[in-house]
Design a protein around this motif. Structure first.
Motif, PDB file in Angstrom:
ATOM      1  N   GLN A   1       0.697   8.656  -3.226  1.00  0.00           N
ATOM      2  CA  GLN A   1      -0.321   9.484  -3.873  1.00  0.00           C
ATOM      3  C   GLN A   1      -0.958  10.450  -2.870  1.00  0.00           C
ATOM      4  O   GLN A   1      -1.178  11.627  -3.187  1.00  0.00           O
ATOM      5  CB  GLN A   1      -1.389   8.578  -4.494  1.00  0.00           C
ATOM      6  CG  GLN A   1      -2.465   9.342  -5.251  1.00  0.00           C
ATOM      7  CD  GLN A   1      -3.486   8.397  -5.889  1.00  0.00           C
ATOM      8  OE1 GLN A   1      -3.507   7.210  -5.593  1.00  0.00           O
ATOM      9  NE2 GLN A   1      -4.317   8.926  -6.760  1.00  0.00           N
ATOM     10  N   ARG A   2      -1.217   9.975  -1.645  1.00  0.00           N
ATOM     11  CA  ARG A   2      -1.888  10.802  -0.651  1.00  0.00           C
ATOM     12  C   ARG A   2      -1.037  12.007  -0.252  1.00  0.00           C
ATOM     13  O   ARG A   2      -1.563  13.073   0.093  1.00  0.00           O
ATOM     14  CB  ARG A   2      -2.207   9.962   0.587  1.00  0.00           C
ATOM     15  CG  ARG A   2      -2.978  10.694   1.670  1.00  0.00           C
ATOM     16  CD  ARG A   2      -3.388   9.754   2.790  1.00  0.00           C
ATOM     17  NE  ARG A   2      -4.268   8.706   2.291  1.00  0.00           N
ATOM     18  CZ  ARG A   2      -4.060   7.406   2.459  1.00  0.00           C
ATOM     19  NH1 ARG A   2      -2.988   6.985   3.095  1.00  0.00           N
ATOM     20  NH2 ARG A   2      -4.914   6.521   1.987  1.00  0.00           N
TER      21      ARG A   2
ATOM     22  N   LYS B   1       0.815  -1.211   0.000  1.00  0.00           N
ATOM     23  CA  LYS B   1       0.000   0.000   0.000  1.00  0.00           C
ATOM     24  C   LYS B   1       0.852   1.266   0.000  1.00  0.00           C
ATOM     25  O   LYS B   1       0.354   2.367   0.207  1.00  0.00           O
ATOM     26  CB  LYS B   1      -0.930   0.008   1.219  1.00  0.00           C
ATOM     27  CG  LYS B   1      -2.036  -1.050   1.136  1.00  0.00           C
ATOM     28  CD  LYS B   1      -3.025  -0.895   2.285  1.00  0.00           C
ATOM     29  CE  LYS B   1      -4.170  -1.898   2.158  1.00  0.00           C
ATOM     30  NZ  LYS B   1      -5.177  -1.757   3.233  1.00  0.00           N
TER      31      LYS B   1
ATOM     32  N   LYS C   1       2.091   2.758  -2.447  1.00  0.00           N
ATOM     33  CA  LYS C   1       1.699   3.667  -3.530  1.00  0.00           C
ATOM     34  C   LYS C   1       0.573   4.597  -3.086  1.00  0.00           C
ATOM     35  O   LYS C   1       0.489   5.739  -3.536  1.00  0.00           O
ATOM     36  CB  LYS C   1       1.285   2.859  -4.759  1.00  0.00           C
ATOM     37  CG  LYS C   1       2.442   2.098  -5.410  1.00  0.00           C
ATOM     38  CD  LYS C   1       1.990   1.363  -6.653  1.00  0.00           C
ATOM     39  CE  LYS C   1       3.141   0.608  -7.299  1.00  0.00           C
ATOM     40  NZ  LYS C   1       2.731  -0.134  -8.505  1.00  0.00           N
ATOM     41  N   GLU C   2      -0.305   4.083  -2.194  1.00  0.00           N
ATOM     42  CA  GLU C   2      -1.383   4.932  -1.683  1.00  0.00           C
ATOM     43  C   GLU C   2      -0.804   6.079  -0.848  1.00  0.00           C
ATOM     44  O   GLU C   2      -1.274   7.218  -0.928  1.00  0.00           O
ATOM     45  CB  GLU C   2      -2.352   4.102  -0.837  1.00  0.00           C
ATOM     46  CG  GLU C   2      -3.076   3.016  -1.636  1.00  0.00           C
ATOM     47  CD  GLU C   2      -4.030   2.219  -0.756  1.00  0.00           C
ATOM     48  OE1 GLU C   2      -4.350   2.689   0.360  1.00  0.00           O
ATOM     49  OE2 GLU C   2      -4.437   1.119  -1.174  1.00  0.00           O
TER      50      GLU C   2
END
Length: 212
Positions: free
Chosen positions: A194-195, A188, A190-191
């Motif tokens: 991005q966040r 996770k 990558k989340e």
């Protein structure tokens, strides 16, 4: 510059020691058992490793501009003592983070003993802290009749935990490591990238605050 951090509840509460200990020692070891074999005499059986222990000593300065302190805006001695007392009484481990030196540490710990004292002069509070490694595990009951206590099923973090809103980057962190730590799934990362609008995940900075 070496930084000493004590954090609690996955980093939701944290205390950076204003005056880092001038020295600290970490003790590691393994369990051994001496067995006497008739024909051969005594032999030494090597077991699993012991829990790590670590000792630190320093003081909480009363002067808000203590010349030895490594940063400004640090909490008062009373505030520091209240935080540590609350964490100890919670029955939960803290996390010790030492970064910036050769011996970097990021490890869950239990405060086994905490001795405080005051000397003549300023109202600084001196302390000696003994910490022992905490290992996360789950107990799973297989059969209540045959095994009323349960069995050890391996290390893991508690399934129910409070994820803080933010996290401060420390030495050795990567987005994968942070995702694994808080979500239990490193994929996770990558989340998180991005966040937080992170362009290059390889260029995280110590002290950088990210959203979880």
């Amino acid at each position: 510059m070496i930084e000493f951090w004590l954090t609690f509840n996955n980093g939701a509460e944290k205390l950076r020691l204003p005056v880092p200990p001038s020295e600290y020692s970490k003790v590691t070891g393994i369990n051994t058992q001496t067995v006497n074999i008739n024909d051969s005499g005594e032999i030494n059986q090597i077991g699993k490793r012991k829990l790590d222990t670590l000792s630190i000593s320093s003081y909480f300065p009363a002067n808000p501009n203590d010349p030895i302190a490594h940063y400004r805006g640090y909490p008062t001695p009373a505030r520091c003592l209240n935080m540590i007392s609350k964490w100890r009484e919670s029955g939960r481990p803290i996390r010790l983070i030492i970064s910036g030196g050769t011996l970097n540490i990021n490890q869950p710990m239990v405060i086994e003993s905490f001795t405080v004292s005051q000397k003549k002069g300023p109202e600084d509070v001196y302390f000696d802290m003994e910490l022992k490694e905490y290992r996360f595990f789950n107990l799973e009951v297989v059969n209540e009749k045959d095994n009323p206590i349960g069995k050890y099923v391996g290390e893991s973090r508690p399934s129910e935990r409070t994820i803080p809103k933010t996290y401060t980057i420390v030495s050795g962190d990567t987005l994968y490591v942070i995702a694994k730590k808080f979500y239990g799934d490193g994929n996770k990362w990558k989340e998180l990238k991005q966040r937080n609008n992170i362009v290059d995940e390889r260029k995280l900075k110590v002290g950088q605050v990210i959203k979880l």
